[in-house]
Enzyme design. Sequence first.
Site, PDB file in Angstrom:
ATOM      1  N   HIS A  55       0.842  -1.189   0.000  1.00 56.41           N
ATOM      2  CA  HIS A  55       0.000   0.000   0.000  1.00 56.41           C
ATOM      3  C   HIS A  55       0.883   1.246   0.000  1.00 56.41           C
ATOM      4  CE1 HIS A  55      -2.387   3.032   2.502  1.00 56.41           C
ATOM      5  NE2 HIS A  55      -2.986   3.000   1.317  1.00 56.41           N
ATOM      6  N   HIS A  88       1.336  11.267  -1.524  1.00 54.64           N
ATOM      7  CA  HIS A  88       0.332  10.863  -0.540  1.00 54.64           C
ATOM      8  C   HIS A  88      -0.579  12.053  -0.248  1.00 54.64           C
ATOM      9  CE1 HIS A  88      -1.536   9.650   3.215  1.00 54.64           C
ATOM     10  NE2 HIS A  88      -1.127   8.411   2.989  1.00 54.64           N
TER      11      HIS A  88
END
Length: 313
Positions: free
Chosen positions: A25, A71
């Site tokens: 992830h 992110h």
Amino acid sequence: RTTICNGRADLCNRSYGNVTFIGAHDSFTFSSDPLALARTQTEDLTSQLESGVRLLQAQSHMSNGVLHFCHTSCLLFDGGTVANYLTTVKQFLDKNPNEVLTLLFTNPEGVSVSTIWDPIFNSTGMSELAYVPPSIPAKQSEWPTLSEMIQSGKRVVVFMDFNTNTSAVPYILPEFEMVWETPFDVVNSSFPCSIDRISGPLADEDHMNLLNHFLDIQFPFNITIPYEVAANTTNSVSSILNESRGCLPLNGGRNPNFILIDWVSIGNATGAANLLNSGIINGDASFRAQTFWSLAWMVMIWSWWTVLTQTSS
């Protein structure tokens, strides 16, 4: 003829849609800095792949006119350009010709696959390795074997969550038409299973599935961050198998296709995948038979040895 596929001989004749793959992830958010709160990995991309990760997930954003993996925002964590990322992946694949890899990229800004993504894939050589199903969406049962993919040279599957266009770029596949996901940003360590994101027209059981098996910790004002301290438990064999078992009724009684985790270097996720690929959980008949005869031989040998030692004495 390919005899070893993704590190195992028994996976060569297994359909891509019937294999469990471990995924990283936010694979680009690797850092050794404990104060980098947005990081979810400590190992770099090559190390993740060398450890057995066979699905790489990453979130894209435009930064100064160039596509990056970041992110939420490139101000929070900038993992560099997509081109550099894919170059690293291509280098690994060139050195490991018997590996099948899945890429899962999120595209929250709806960046054009034809004018931005496709040229990057072409320039890095990754488009040459990308597999295109004969029909889209492809059912879980319609995928080729790993051996067939490796022999054809098309051993990379590329999924994207948003704004695909398979008429223009056929190898960037619409994820949710073929793969359903469990909820993400989970703070419950028992990981109750439910279908969170999916799209038609395939039936639920004709989709592959992905378990978002990474745990967050929640703070006041609904702030959540990756829960690194719990990673050894979260990534344990028992935790992964428990969620896999809970998802069986939603997945046609099959083991999960993809298990997405944080902190891939912690715990034993690859051990769990090895068990799942050997028939654990779903009650695979051939695995049960192998287990029965193995135990039977052990009992026979033990009985023979007991009789022999008693006779000798």
